[in-house]
Design an enzyme around this catalytic site. Structure first.
Site, PDB file in Angstrom:
ATOM      1  N   ARG A  15       0.823  -1.199   0.000  1.00 52.21           N
ATOM      2  CA  ARG A  15       0.000   0.000   0.000  1.00 52.21           C
ATOM      3  C   ARG A  15       0.866   1.262   0.000  1.00 52.21           C
ATOM      4  O   ARG A  15       1.878   1.323   0.685  1.00 52.21           O
ATOM      5  CB  ARG A  15      -0.927  -0.002   1.224  1.00 52.21           C
ATOM      6  CG  ARG A  15      -1.902   1.171   1.241  1.00 52.21           C
ATOM      7  CD  ARG A  15      -2.987   0.960   2.269  1.00 52.21           C
ATOM      8  NE  ARG A  15      -3.837  -0.164   1.927  1.00 52.21           N
ATOM      9  CZ  ARG A  15      -4.807  -0.136   1.025  1.00 52.21           C
ATOM     10  NH1 ARG A  15      -5.028   0.981   0.339  1.00 52.21           N
ATOM     11  NH2 ARG A  15      -5.532  -1.196   0.771  1.00 52.21           N
ATOM     12  N   CYS A  46     -14.702   3.090  -0.998  1.00 54.17           N
ATOM     13  CA  CYS A  46     -13.423   2.919  -0.316  1.00 54.17           C
ATOM     14  C   CYS A  46     -13.599   2.800   1.199  1.00 54.17           C
ATOM     15  O   CYS A  46     -14.141   3.705   1.832  1.00 54.17           O
ATOM     16  CB  CYS A  46     -12.513   4.109  -0.638  1.00 54.17           C
ATOM     17  SG  CYS A  46     -10.999   4.160   0.340  1.00 54.17           S
ATOM     18  N   TRP A  79      -9.655   8.848  -9.821  1.00 54.57           N
ATOM     19  CA  TRP A  79     -11.024   9.174  -9.420  1.00 54.57           C
ATOM     20  C   TRP A  79     -11.504  10.418 -10.148  1.00 54.57           C
ATOM     21  O   TRP A  79     -10.741  11.356 -10.369  1.00 54.57           O
ATOM     22  CB  TRP A  79     -11.105   9.434  -7.924  1.00 54.57           C
ATOM     23  CG  TRP A  79     -10.706   8.287  -7.051  1.00 54.57           C
ATOM     24  CD1 TRP A  79      -9.544   8.147  -6.351  1.00 54.57           C
ATOM     25  CD2 TRP A  79     -11.487   7.116  -6.766  1.00 54.57           C
ATOM     26  NE1 TRP A  79      -9.547   6.971  -5.649  1.00 54.57           N
ATOM     27  CE2 TRP A  79     -10.721   6.313  -5.874  1.00 54.57           C
ATOM     28  CE3 TRP A  79     -12.750   6.669  -7.155  1.00 54.57           C
ATOM     29  CZ2 TRP A  79     -11.183   5.091  -5.389  1.00 54.57           C
ATOM     30  CZ3 TRP A  79     -13.214   5.461  -6.674  1.00 54.57           C
ATOM     31  CH2 TRP A  79     -12.436   4.685  -5.793  1.00 54.57           C
ATOM     32  N   ARG A 153       0.058   8.035  -6.630  1.00 53.77           N
ATOM     33  CA  ARG A 153      -1.346   7.795  -6.922  1.00 53.77           C
ATOM     34  C   ARG A 153      -2.222   8.820  -6.210  1.00 53.77           C
ATOM     35  O   ARG A 153      -1.853   9.357  -5.183  1.00 53.77           O
ATOM     36  CB  ARG A 153      -1.741   6.373  -6.500  1.00 53.77           C
ATOM     37  CG  ARG A 153      -1.132   5.293  -7.376  1.00 53.77           C
ATOM     38  CD  ARG A 153      -1.374   3.910  -6.793  1.00 53.77           C
ATOM     39  NE  ARG A 153      -2.780   3.653  -6.613  1.00 53.77           N
ATOM     40  CZ  ARG A 153      -3.305   3.058  -5.544  1.00 53.77           C
ATOM     41  NH1 ARG A 153      -2.530   2.680  -4.544  1.00 53.77           N
ATOM     42  NH2 ARG A 153      -4.601   2.853  -5.465  1.00 53.77           N
ATOM     43  N   TYR A 154      -3.405   9.042  -6.779  1.00 50.49           N
ATOM     44  CA  TYR A 154      -4.353  10.014  -6.239  1.00 50.49           C
ATOM     45  C   TYR A 154      -5.390   9.262  -5.412  1.00 50.49           C
ATOM     46  O   TYR A 154      -6.295   8.637  -5.965  1.00 50.49           O
ATOM     47  CB  TYR A 154      -5.021  10.787  -7.378  1.00 50.49           C
ATOM     48  CG  TYR A 154      -4.035  11.287  -8.419  1.00 50.49           C
ATOM     49  CD1 TYR A 154      -3.088  12.258  -8.102  1.00 50.49           C
ATOM     50  CD2 TYR A 154      -4.036  10.758  -9.714  1.00 50.49           C
ATOM     51  CE1 TYR A 154      -2.186  12.708  -9.045  1.00 50.49           C
ATOM     52  CE2 TYR A 154      -3.145  11.205 -10.662  1.00 50.49           C
ATOM     53  CZ  TYR A 154      -2.211  12.176 -10.330  1.00 50.49           C
ATOM     54  OH  TYR A 154      -1.310  12.610 -11.271  1.00 50.49           O
ATOM     55  N   THR A 155      -5.233   9.314  -4.099  1.00 52.65           N
ATOM     56  CA  THR A 155      -6.055   8.484  -3.229  1.00 52.65           C
ATOM     57  C   THR A 155      -7.103   9.301  -2.460  1.00 52.65           C
ATOM     58  O   THR A 155      -6.956  10.499  -2.264  1.00 52.65           O
ATOM     59  CB  THR A 155      -5.171   7.745  -2.205  1.00 52.65           C
ATOM     60  OG1 THR A 155      -4.480   8.712  -1.391  1.00 52.65           O
ATOM     61  CG2 THR A 155      -4.145   6.854  -2.901  1.00 52.65           C
TER      62      THR A 155
END
Length: 368
Positions: A15, A46, A79, A153-155
């Protein structure tokens, strides 16, 4: 899609570490508590974002911190959100300040077909909401506005400061502690519940519980589901159920104690104290819930976590889940089974290349 979860050639899941880790505090030089200054960007699918939604609701902060819900379908650009309407109405503004960010929860007692819903479906207040603060249509724009050279990454979740136009924090564990800290209680006024999800006398127990639940259950389902080696998968899925057994034992012992205290037939009184740590609702329940509520509808089949179901193999975990879902609106109204099922089955094309979304289980959660 690419393999953002694979670590080298081992086939094991790793992760990403969150990049933005600021806090909101009266003593912070920049990020001080204020009404309508901060905004949450979340995905209903999520589990990490879901825990921030539940905490915001439990603390009575819906009117203080707005909520934008991204589209359930995660494509190769990350997203996305729907375009803002030409005119933002008063009803739209109210929607951002509900428990569920304007997207109503899935009907609790029915599992209905979603197979005809397209990945590019653009139903406002059903598939996604919009960004009223910046007019952005991609979560990535928030990241690049905050840090132009951002390359990870765009979380979700994202806690956004509308005043400085930057991300305050994108680590869910931090965000729920910020929301729980009480820094927003004064600006929330009468709506603040003053509930403490991490009471000092239970903090050490909560932290210890969260630690092994996170590694072996919350993140464990991803380690199993995103494994690209049979040996890794078999090891990880076995580990998940070993730790579910551990939770089951804790809750069984808790139930026996409460049955002895209140009488085995006094279920209402038992359930009012039936939590993982102590005899009150805590952060430990919030963090475990978001995985367990997705287990039967998603992880059982999609991530091959199929030794047994929660409803079929873990009676005490199942009762704990039903209690939270049916007796606490903050859990029920922030849970959306359509978003959960559609996201996983349509976004993870390596795992489910045909994009077929299972019809069951029916119902998604069994009435208490």
């Amino acid at each position: 899609m690419s393999r953002p979860w694979a670590e080298g050639t081992t086939g094991a899941f790793k992760r990403q570490v969150s990049s933005f880790r600021e806090v909101v505090s009266p003593t912070h030089p920049i990020y001080k508590p204020a009404k309508n200054r901060y905004w949450l960007y979340v995905s209903l699918a999520c589990p990490w974002a879901h825990r921030t939604m539940i905490t915001r609701a439990l603390k009575g902060l819906s009117s203080v911190i707005g909520l934008t819900v991204v589209h359930w379908h995660l494509d190769d650009k990350g997203w996305r959100m729907l375009p803002a309407p030409a005119e933002i109405t008063d009803d739209d503004k109210k929607n951002f300040h509900t428990f569920h960010g304007g997207i109503k929860p899935t009907e609790e007692d029915v599992s209905h077909p979603v197979g005809d819903v397209k990945n590019d479906s653009a139903r406002l207040w059903i598939d996604s909401t919009f960004d009223p603060n910046n007019g952005f249509e991609r979560l990535s724009e928030l990241y690049h506005k905050s840090q132009p050279d951002y390359s990870a990454r765009y979380t979700v979740p994202v806690l956004w400061d509308t005043e400085t136009k930057t991300i305050v924090n994108n680590e869910s564990a931090d965000i729920i502690r910020i929301l729980n800290s009480g820094v927003f209680d004064e600006v929330a006024g009468d709506e603040a519940t003053h509930l403490d999800l991490v009471p000092k006398e239970l903090e050490a127990q909560i932290d210890e519980f969260n630690s092994w639940v996170y590694d072996n259950i919350n993140n464990g389902v991803y380690k199993a589901g995103f494994s690209e080696s049979a040996a890794v998968y078999e090891k990880e899925v076995t580990n998940i159920f070993n730790h579910l057994d551990k939770v089951e034992k804790i809750l069984e012992e808790k139930y026996d104690v409460l049955a002895g205290k209140h009488g085995k037939d006094n279920k209402d009184k038992i359930l009012k104290e039936y939590f993982t740590i102590g005899h009150q609702l805590t952060e430990a329940d919030v963090r475990l819930y978001t995985t367990i509520v997705r287990f039967d509808p998603v992880y059982l089949q999609h991530f091959k976590c199929n030794f047994t179901s929660i409803r079929g193999g873990y009676p005490f975990i199942h009762l704990w889940l039903q209690n939270l879902y049916w007796n606490y609106k903050e859990f029920r109204f922030t849970t959306n089974f359509d978003h959960c099922k559609l996201h996983y089955t349509r976004s993870h094309t390596r795992i489910n290349p045909l994009g077929i979304t299972p019809f069951g289980p029916k119902p998604a959660i069994i009435p208490l």
